[in-house]
Design a protein around this motif. Structure first.
Motif, PDB file in Angstrom:
ATOM      1  N   UNK A   1      27.276 -10.345   3.814  1.00 13.88           N
ATOM      2  CA  UNK A   1      27.513  -9.003   3.253  1.00 13.88           C
ATOM      3  C   UNK A   1      27.477  -8.961   1.728  1.00 13.88           C
ATOM      4  N   UNK A   2      27.498 -10.109   1.081  1.00  9.44           N
ATOM      5  CA  UNK A   2      27.569 -10.163  -0.381  1.00  9.44           C
ATOM      6  C   UNK A   2      26.325 -10.774  -1.019  1.00  9.44           C
ATOM      7  N   UNK A   3      25.322 -11.047  -0.224  1.00  3.68           N
ATOM      8  CA  UNK A   3      24.094 -11.643  -0.759  1.00  3.68           C
ATOM      9  C   UNK A   3      23.250 -10.604  -1.483  1.00  3.68           C
ATOM     10  N   UNK A   4      22.336 -11.097  -2.301  1.00  5.58           N
ATOM     11  CA  UNK A   4      21.421 -10.223  -3.029  1.00  5.58           C
ATOM     12  C   UNK A   4      21.996  -9.667  -4.306  1.00  5.58           C
ATOM     13  N   UNK A   5      23.108 -10.203  -4.767  1.00  2.00           N
ATOM     14  CA  UNK A   5      23.756  -9.732  -6.001  1.00  2.00           C
ATOM     15  C   UNK A   5      23.794 -10.803  -7.084  1.00  2.00           C
ATOM     16  N   UNK A   6      23.147 -11.940  -6.835  1.00  4.46           N
ATOM     17  CA  UNK A   6      23.160 -13.024  -7.809  1.00  4.46           C
ATOM     18  C   UNK A   6      24.420 -13.867  -7.776  1.00  4.46           C
ATOM     19  N   UNK A   7      25.215 -13.727  -6.714  1.00  2.00           N
ATOM     20  CA  UNK A   7      26.484 -14.453  -6.655  1.00  2.00           C
ATOM     21  C   UNK A   7      26.285 -15.957  -6.502  1.00  2.00           C
ATOM     22  N   UNK A   8      25.275 -16.363  -5.766  1.00  3.02           N
ATOM     23  CA  UNK A   8      25.034 -17.791  -5.604  1.00  3.02           C
ATOM     24  C   UNK A   8      24.626 -18.406  -6.945  1.00  3.02           C
ATOM     25  N   UNK A   9      23.817 -17.714  -7.701  1.00  2.00           N
ATOM     26  CA  UNK A   9      23.446 -18.184  -9.042  1.00  2.00           C
ATOM     27  C   UNK A   9      24.684 -18.318  -9.915  1.00  2.00           C
TER      28      UNK A   9
END
Length: 138
Positions: free
Chosen positions: A81-89
């Motif tokens: 639900x939180x992907x695609x926001x640059x959080x992993x980067x």
């Protein structure tokens, strides 16, 4: 207004249920681990949790290291639900620049599908794969 996320290396904040649920039920690399194995791996690693404004855990990563020569980045994930926001980067960037890791000479990781992401942080394919070996217990 954009949602705020923060990263902590405080193991007391980790939501073990969220971590074990993701690793066992949703990951391709850890779906054969038990909850006990995951708990032990967390206890013996440097861990990083990513949390939303409400304090709910939305991401995780751990590092196995001797704090000087080598570090292995493992179990990196952001909940769907939180992907695609640059959080992993953001999470990986925080880990790579973590002050306690400043002297680490060599980093390693394994990935089946995120090579381009990790290349942004200086990871490359093995320069001498013929000298690398593994011992796998199945």
């Amino acid at each position: 207004m954009p949602e705020y996320f923060h990263i902590s290396s405080d193991k007391a904040k980790l939501d073990i249920n969220t971590i074990t649920d993701y690793l066992i039920k949703q990951s391709y690399w850890a779906n054969d681990r038990t909850e006990d194995v995951i708990r032990k791996s967390i206890a013996n690693s440097c861990c990083f949790g990513m949390y939303n404004e409400a304090g709910e855990q939305v991401g995780f990563a751990r590092v196995v290291t001797d704090m000087s020569v080598f570090a292995w980045l493992m179990d990196v994930f952001i909940l769907e639900d939180h992907r695609g926001r640059g959080l992993c980067k953001q999470l990986i960037g925080e880990i790579i620049s973590y002050p306690e890791f400043k002297d680490i000479m060599k980093w390693g990781l394994g990935t089946r599908d995120a090579h381009e992401l990790y290349k942004k942080f200086g990871f490359t394919s093995l320069s001498n794969p013929e000298v690398m070996m593994e011992r796998k217990i199945e």
